[in-house]
Design an enzyme around this catalytic site. Structure first.
Site, PDB file in Angstrom:
ATOM      1  N   SER A  27       0.825  -1.206   0.000  1.00  0.00           N
ATOM      2  CA  SER A  27       0.000   0.000   0.000  1.00  0.00           C
ATOM      3  C   SER A  27       0.863   1.262   0.000  1.00  0.00           C
ATOM      4  CB  SER A  27      -0.894  -0.001   1.248  1.00  0.00           C
ATOM      5  OG  SER A  27      -1.588   1.211   1.378  1.00  0.00           O
ATOM      6  N   LYS A  61      -3.545   1.906  -2.212  1.00  0.00           N
ATOM      7  CA  LYS A  61      -3.294   3.118  -1.437  1.00  0.00           C
ATOM      8  C   LYS A  61      -4.359   3.214  -0.349  1.00  0.00           C
ATOM      9  CE  LYS A  61      -2.524   8.062  -2.267  1.00  0.00           C
ATOM     10  NZ  LYS A  61      -1.226   8.037  -1.587  1.00  0.00           N
ATOM     11  N   ASN A  73       9.025   9.129   3.667  1.00  0.00           N
ATOM     12  CA  ASN A  73       7.824   9.743   3.111  1.00  0.00           C
ATOM     13  C   ASN A  73       6.939  10.240   4.235  1.00  0.00           C
ATOM     14  OD1 ASN A  73       4.922   8.381   3.211  1.00  0.00           O
ATOM     15  ND2 ASN A  73       6.431   6.734   3.420  1.00  0.00           N
ATOM     16  N   ASN A 120      -4.923  -0.416   8.348  1.00  0.00           N
ATOM     17  CA  ASN A 120      -3.725   0.366   8.643  1.00  0.00           C
ATOM     18  C   ASN A 120      -3.817   0.952  10.052  1.00  0.00           C
ATOM     19  OD1 ASN A 120      -1.555   2.089   8.714  1.00  0.00           O
ATOM     20  ND2 ASN A 120      -1.943   3.015   6.731  1.00  0.00           N
ATOM     21  N   CYS A 145       0.393   3.703  10.411  1.00  0.00           N
ATOM     22  CA  CYS A 145       1.014   4.778   9.640  1.00  0.00           C
ATOM     23  C   CYS A 145       1.562   5.857  10.571  1.00  0.00           C
ATOM     24  CB  CYS A 145       0.011   5.391   8.665  1.00  0.00           C
ATOM     25  SG  CYS A 145       0.705   6.751   7.696  1.00  0.00           S
ATOM     26  N   THR A 190       6.532   1.369   8.010  1.00  0.00           N
ATOM     27  CA  THR A 190       7.773   2.143   8.034  1.00  0.00           C
ATOM     28  C   THR A 190       8.208   2.519   9.448  1.00  0.00           C
ATOM     29  OG1 THR A 190       6.476   4.166   7.733  1.00  0.00           O
ATOM     30  CG2 THR A 190       7.382   3.123   5.755  1.00  0.00           C
ATOM     31  N   GLY A 201       9.201  -4.863   3.880  1.00  0.00           N
ATOM     32  CA  GLY A 201      10.212  -3.946   4.369  1.00  0.00           C
ATOM     33  C   GLY A 201      11.528  -4.181   3.665  1.00  0.00           C
TER      34      GLY A 201
END
Length: 305
Positions: free
Chosen positions: A20, A44, A68, A128, A131, A194, A244
């Site tokens: 994603s 996304k 990002n 999610n 994030c 991340t 990852g």
């Protein structure tokens, strides 16, 4: 050779998905690679309302990776259901679509899931909770095992489709979070999202990203992801999807040996839009060399000293 992966009562045709946030809604890559050969498109992130995301600049390269701070910019659930999904169904009817769902409240998540539950060509959902680039929601929920279990339970009641909880590495104990997701009714967990990082412009003496910090992805985080999958897969009984820093077949095999049942390719898509196809071919060749008949068998070859 069996490349299929079972999650709940559904089958992925092969274990290589696209992560994603790195592949848009699929349409953006449709002329750059063969979507039909991808195991799954994790779209996304989708929220209840459209989001503009964080102000620019919101991407910066780092050694062996990138930061990002997009901030979950997306078209919102209405446009996704009315425009993005119909386009994919028309042009790529057999592609596995797994929307990534985000929100700022439990009710946001539940409403988006209820909408997606009604859509036939939605294979499953990735939630999610991890994030790091938004002020409210996502990682706010994903760092507390009690909240993870609670929101997973509420989402579980609203869908019969495969439910995947995306885990954050930015916690003191990812294993408690993974267990909470399992206890709440998740069918799988994906890890890792991340890591939080920062880059400072030494000439301007200020952070490069307008949001100051962002999510670090790319080859630099692969060892962290492999370790997380190795340990999480030994705690939970549900499938673990590894991600990852995967840029080649060897990276993917490391994740499978660590215990992953499937993988997602992320940042590497920006370098080579056909990288997922290349990685899948490399996995098949590795399996042939090692006389492995199924992807599920790879993890049994792991030798723990």
């Amino acid at each position: 050779m069996d490349l299929s992966v079972k999650i709940k009562d559904k089958i992925l045709p092969n274990p290589v998905g696209v992560a994603s946030g790195t592949f848009g809604y699929g349409e953006e890559y449709s002329t750059l690679c063969d979507l039909n050969s991808i195991g799954a498109i994790y779209t996304k992130a989708i929220t209840l309302e459209p989001r503009n995301g964080n102000p620019p600049p919101r991407i910066v390269e780092t050694p062996s990776g990138m930061l990002n701070s997009i901030g979950l910019a997306n078209v919102g659930i209405d446009k996704f259901v009315n425009e993005k999904l119909p386009w994919l169904k028309q042009h790529f009817a057999n592609v596995v679509i797994i929307p990534n769902v985000a929100g700022t409240s439990e009710e946001d998540y539940c409403q988006v899931v209820e909408r997606l539950e009604e859509i036939d060509n939605v294979w499953g959902m990735e939630i999610n909770l991890s994030c790091p680039n938004v002020q409210y929601g996502a990682i706010h929920f994903g760092t507390n095992p009690y909240m993870v279990e609670e929101i997973t339970e509420k989402i579980r009641m609203r869908t019969k489709k495969p439910l995947i909880i995306k885990l954050s590495p930015n916690v003191s104990d990812i294993y408690d979070i993974a267990s909470a997701a399992q206890n709440g009714g998740a069918d799988a967990v994906s890890c890792i999202n991340t890591l939080i990082g920062m880059v400072i412009d030494t000439n301007k003496c200020r952070p490069v990203l307008a949001n100051k910090t962002g999510g670090l992805s790319g080859p630099a985080i692969r060892p962290v992801g492999v370790r997380a999958v190795y340990q999480v897969s030994r705690i939970v009984k549900i499938p673990v999807i590894g991600m990852g820093g995967i840029t080649n077949a060897d990276d993917a095999i490391q994740y499978f040996l660590a215990g992953a049942k499937a993988i997602q390719v992320g940042t590497a898509n920006f370098v080579d839009p056909q990288i997922s196809n290349t990685i899948l071919t490399g996995i098949v060749k590795w399996m042939e060399r090692h006389n492995v008949e199924s992807v599920a068998q790879i993890s049994t070859l792991m030798r723990d000293y």
